[in-house]
Design a protein around this motif. Structure first.
Motif, PDB file in Angstrom:
ATOM      1  N   GLN A  97      -2.540 -20.517   5.760  1.00  0.00           N
ATOM      2  CA  GLN A  97      -2.159 -21.948   5.098  1.00  0.00           C
ATOM      3  C   GLN A  97      -1.488 -21.801   3.929  1.00  0.00           C
ATOM      4  O   GLN A  97      -0.587 -22.449   3.546  1.00  0.00           O
ATOM      5  N   ASN A  98      -1.967 -20.770   3.034  1.00  0.00           N
ATOM      6  CA  ASN A  98      -1.238 -20.504   1.668  1.00  0.00           C
ATOM      7  C   ASN A  98       0.189 -20.160   1.924  1.00  0.00           C
ATOM      8  O   ASN A  98       0.895 -20.576   1.161  1.00  0.00           O
ATOM      9  N   LYS A  99       0.243 -19.236   2.986  1.00  0.00           N
ATOM     10  CA  LYS A  99       1.788 -18.856   3.020  1.00  0.00           C
ATOM     11  C   LYS A  99       2.542 -19.635   3.577  1.00  0.00           C
ATOM     12  O   LYS A  99       3.713 -19.875   3.195  1.00  0.00           O
ATOM     13  N   SER A 100       2.111 -20.407   4.648  1.00  0.00           N
ATOM     14  CA  SER A 100       3.025 -21.452   5.430  1.00  0.00           C
ATOM     15  C   SER A 100       3.116 -22.864   4.794  1.00  0.00           C
ATOM     16  O   SER A 100       4.089 -23.375   4.933  1.00  0.00           O
ATOM     17  N   ARG A 101       2.114 -23.116   3.929  1.00  0.00           N
ATOM     18  CA  ARG A 101       2.285 -24.567   3.341  1.00  0.00           C
ATOM     19  C   ARG A 101       2.315 -24.381   1.566  1.00  0.00           C
ATOM     20  O   ARG A 101       2.439 -25.453   0.931  1.00  0.00           O
ATOM     21  N   GLY A 102       2.223 -23.372   1.149  1.00  0.00           N
ATOM     22  CA  GLY A 102       2.518 -23.136  -0.231  1.00  0.00           C
ATOM     23  C   GLY A 102       1.412 -23.472  -1.088  1.00  0.00           C
ATOM     24  O   GLY A 102       1.489 -23.827  -2.459  1.00  0.00           O
ATOM     25  N   PHE A 103      -0.015 -23.513  -0.581  1.00  0.00           N
ATOM     26  CA  PHE A 103      -0.934 -23.933  -1.290  1.00  0.00           C
ATOM     27  C   PHE A 103      -1.426 -22.469  -2.303  1.00  0.00           C
ATOM     28  O   PHE A 103      -0.909 -21.533  -2.124  1.00  0.00           O
ATOM     29  N   ASP A 104      -2.026 -22.761  -3.203  1.00  0.00           N
ATOM     30  CA  ASP A 104      -2.828 -21.778  -4.260  1.00  0.00           C
ATOM     31  C   ASP A 104      -4.384 -21.894  -4.384  1.00  0.00           C
ATOM     32  O   ASP A 104      -4.870 -22.269  -5.106  1.00  0.00           O
ATOM     33  N   ILE A 105      -4.856 -21.668  -3.139  1.00  0.00           N
ATOM     34  CA  ILE A 105      -6.443 -21.739  -2.816  1.00  0.00           C
ATOM     35  C   ILE A 105      -7.044 -20.256  -2.746  1.00  0.00           C
ATOM     36  O   ILE A 105      -6.458 -19.702  -1.965  1.00  0.00           O
ATOM     37  N   VAL A 106      -8.449 -20.254  -3.157  1.00  0.00           N
ATOM     38  CA  VAL A 106      -8.815 -18.828  -3.291  1.00  0.00           C
ATOM     39  C   VAL A 106     -10.263 -19.200  -2.816  1.00  0.00           C
ATOM     40  O   VAL A 106     -10.986 -20.216  -3.124  1.00  0.00           O
ATOM     41  N   PRO A 107     -10.782 -18.175  -2.270  1.00  0.00           N
ATOM     42  CA  PRO A 107     -12.309 -17.982  -1.927  1.00  0.00           C
ATOM     43  C   PRO A 107     -13.142 -17.923  -3.252  1.00  0.00           C
ATOM     44  O   PRO A 107     -12.597 -17.129  -4.136  1.00  0.00           O
ATOM     45  N   VAL A 108     -14.581 -18.617  -3.246  1.00  0.00           N
ATOM     46  CA  VAL A 108     -15.322 -18.184  -4.406  1.00  0.00           C
ATOM     47  C   VAL A 108     -16.594 -17.691  -3.577  1.00  0.00           C
ATOM     48  O   VAL A 108     -17.573 -17.189  -4.717  1.00  0.00           O
ATOM     49  N   GLY A 109     -16.775 -17.909  -2.465  1.00  0.00           N
ATOM     50  CA  GLY A 109     -17.976 -17.416  -1.980  1.00  0.00           C
ATOM     51  C   GLY A 109     -18.287 -17.481  -0.452  1.00  0.00           C
ATOM     52  O   GLY A 109     -17.472 -18.332   0.145  1.00  0.00           O
ATOM     53  N   LEU A 110     -19.192 -16.712   0.285  1.00  0.00           N
ATOM     54  CA  LEU A 110     -19.030 -16.722   1.631  1.00  0.00           C
ATOM     55  C   LEU A 110     -20.104 -17.499   1.992  1.00  0.00           C
ATOM     56  O   LEU A 110     -21.145 -17.956   1.204  1.00  0.00           O
ATOM     57  N   THR A 111     -19.927 -17.982   3.123  1.00  0.00           N
ATOM     58  CA  THR A 111     -20.851 -19.201   3.883  1.00  0.00           C
ATOM     59  C   THR A 111     -21.515 -18.635   5.227  1.00  0.00           C
ATOM     60  O   THR A 111     -22.541 -17.982   5.183  1.00  0.00           O
ATOM     61  N   ILE A 112     -21.145 -18.916   6.411  1.00  0.00           N
ATOM     62  CA  ILE A 112     -21.566 -18.435   7.480  1.00  0.00           C
ATOM     63  C   ILE A 112     -20.410 -17.854   8.496  1.00  0.00           C
ATOM     64  O   ILE A 112     -19.326 -18.089   8.136  1.00  0.00           O
ATOM     65  N   THR A 113     -20.834 -17.199   9.458  1.00  0.00           N
ATOM     66  CA  THR A 113     -20.226 -16.547  10.534  1.00  0.00           C
ATOM     67  C   THR A 113     -20.183 -17.380  11.615  1.00  0.00           C
ATOM     68  O   THR A 113     -21.696 -17.570  12.075  1.00  0.00           O
ATOM     69  N   ALA A 114     -19.329 -17.946  12.341  1.00  0.00           N
ATOM     70  CA  ALA A 114     -19.542 -18.933  13.545  1.00  0.00           C
ATOM     71  C   ALA A 114     -19.057 -18.261  14.586  1.00  0.00           C
ATOM     72  O   ALA A 114     -17.603 -18.242  14.598  1.00  0.00           O
ATOM     73  N   PRO A 115     -19.663 -17.535  15.370  1.00  0.00           N
ATOM     74  CA  PRO A 115     -18.776 -16.864  16.564  1.00  0.00           C
ATOM     75  C   PRO A 115     -18.309 -17.630  17.388  1.00  0.00           C
ATOM     76  O   PRO A 115     -18.718 -18.648  17.879  1.00  0.00           O
ATOM     77  N   LEU A 116     -17.159 -17.334  17.806  1.00  0.00           N
ATOM     78  CA  LEU A 116     -16.249 -18.012  18.746  1.00  0.00           C
ATOM     79  C   LEU A 116     -16.585 -17.869  20.289  1.00  0.00           C
ATOM     80  O   LEU A 116     -16.875 -16.910  20.570  1.00  0.00           O
ATOM     81  N   GLY A 117     -16.357 -18.901  21.019  1.00  0.00           N
ATOM     82  CA  GLY A 117     -16.758 -18.890  22.437  1.00  0.00           C
ATOM     83  C   GLY A 117     -15.874 -19.386  23.314  1.00  0.00           C
ATOM     84  O   GLY A 117     -15.010 -20.234  22.934  1.00  0.00           O
ATOM     85  N   PHE A 118     -15.539 -18.813  24.662  1.00  0.00           N
ATOM     86  CA  PHE A 118     -14.725 -19.406  25.511  1.00  0.00           C
ATOM     87  C   PHE A 118     -15.825 -20.375  26.501  1.00  0.00           C
ATOM     88  O   PHE A 118     -16.743 -19.720  26.837  1.00  0.00           O
ATOM     89  N   TYR A 119     -15.605 -21.674  26.858  1.00  0.00           N
ATOM     90  CA  TYR A 119     -16.364 -22.502  27.520  1.00  0.00           C
ATOM     91  C   TYR A 119     -15.879 -22.870  28.764  1.00  0.00           C
ATOM     92  O   TYR A 119     -14.501 -22.966  28.872  1.00  0.00           O
ATOM     93  N   SER A 120     -16.618 -23.480  29.670  1.00  0.00           N
ATOM     94  CA  SER A 120     -15.917 -23.994  30.853  1.00  0.00           C
ATOM     95  C   SER A 120     -17.026 -24.995  31.584  1.00  0.00           C
ATOM     96  O   SER A 120     -18.209 -24.936  31.434  1.00  0.00           O
ATOM     97  N   ARG A 121     -16.311 -25.946  32.252  1.00  0.00           N
ATOM     98  CA  ARG A 121     -16.886 -26.899  33.165  1.00  0.00           C
ATOM     99  C   ARG A 121     -16.969 -26.529  34.583  1.00  0.00           C
ATOM    100  O   ARG A 121     -17.456 -27.214  35.343  1.00  0.00           O
ATOM    101  N   LYS A 122     -16.134 -25.356  34.781  1.00  0.00           N
ATOM    102  CA  LYS A 122     -15.884 -25.009  36.118  1.00  0.00           C
ATOM    103  C   LYS A 122     -16.343 -23.738  36.757  1.00  0.00           C
ATOM    104  O   LYS A 122     -16.645 -23.546  37.748  1.00  0.00           O
TER     105      LYS A 122
END
Length: 273
Positions: A97-122
């Motif tokens: 987002q910083n690169k594509s939209r020209g923002f100047d935003i920086v991290p100041v601290g870690l929070t959580i890791t949210a593991p990604l999943g693939f889900y299905s109804r089939k």
């Protein structure tokens, strides 16, 4: 120089020094503030920040939450000054987002890791995935890359090594696709609503929770709990050293919040601090 004049000069210098010290202290105090607007994504982040708010309140810091349903909005709101901080994204997303939209935003601290999943109804297991299945992935570069890496880890596709190395994989970087899967790129918020039309879909944790999906119970593919995609608290670069930013991070990274995450989410979210 007579004694009286020397004393007047010394007193004048002392007054200037005291005034400078008082001004400096006032300026530092002015840079701090006791009320913040923090942008978060809908779902689990709201729950966690309710605990963060209580911890911060003990330090005299009032947090007002602004909840977003769209990943594209919180950084724009932060960059424009409508927010003081946000907490919804991982570093690769922010970098993009910083690169594509020209923002100047920086991290100041870690929070959580949210593991990604693939889900299905089939299907109930990834072994049941048929040839030619429609597979939903996110259409933003960082999460789309993340979903493709997860498909590769599951042995379903192979990606160009350079794209994997640079974390820039798109469907155009797929070099082998033995099941002839049809990759469908959609907005992250739309993927849960599209499950009836897709065989499987990559769904970020907050949207999955809102849709009543559990990583442990419902995901047919899931990311390892420890991954490079730890979420962050972010601020404008000019604010990264402000006292209130440090107080916000300290409230999030408190023992009370860590205990809540571990107890409430049981591995579907993991403290990254």
């Amino acid at each position: 120089m007579n004694t009286f004049f020397r004393r007047r000069t010394a007193l004048g210098a002392l007054s200037v020094t005291l005034a400078a010290a008082l001004f400096s202290g006032s300026a530092a105090f002015a840079q701090d503030k006791n009320s913040l607007k923090v942008g978060v994504s809908v779902g689990s982040a709201e729950q966690i920040f309710e605990v963060v708010r209580k911890v911060a309140a003990k330090d005299g810091l009032n947090i007002q939450l602004v909840v977003f349903n769209d990943y594209q909005l919180p950084n724009a709101a932060l960059a424009s000054g409508d927010l003081d901080a946000n907490a919804f994204q991982h570093q690769p997303f922010l970098d993009n987002q910083n690169k594509s939209r020209g923002f100047d935003i920086v991290p100041v601290g870690l929070t959580i890791t949210a593991p990604l999943g693939f889900y299905s109804r089939k299907i109930k297991s990834i072994d049941q995935l048929p040839d030619g299945a429609a597979v939903g992935i996110q259409n933003d570069p960082s999460n789309g890359n993340r979903a493709l890496l997860l498909l590769q880890a599951a042995g379903l596709i192979t990606l160009k090594p350079e794209a994997v190395k640079n974390n820039t994989a798109t469907p155009l970087d797929v070099v082998t696709n033995p099941k002839k899967l049809k990759l469908v790129a959609l907005d992250a918020a739309q993927l849960p609503r599209s499950l009836d039309d897709l065989t499987i879909a990559a769904i970020n944790n907050d949207y999955a929770g809102k849709a009543g999906l559990s990583l442990d119970k419902d995901a047919v593919i899931k990311e390892a709990a420890k991954s490079p995609y730890a979420n962050i608290i972010a601020v404008r670069r000019a604010d990264k050293d402000k006292p209130w930013a440090k107080r916000l991070v300290a409230a999030y990274q408190s023992p009370e919040v860590k205990s809540f995450i571990e107890t409430q989410f049981k591995g579907s979210l993991v403290p990254a601090f």
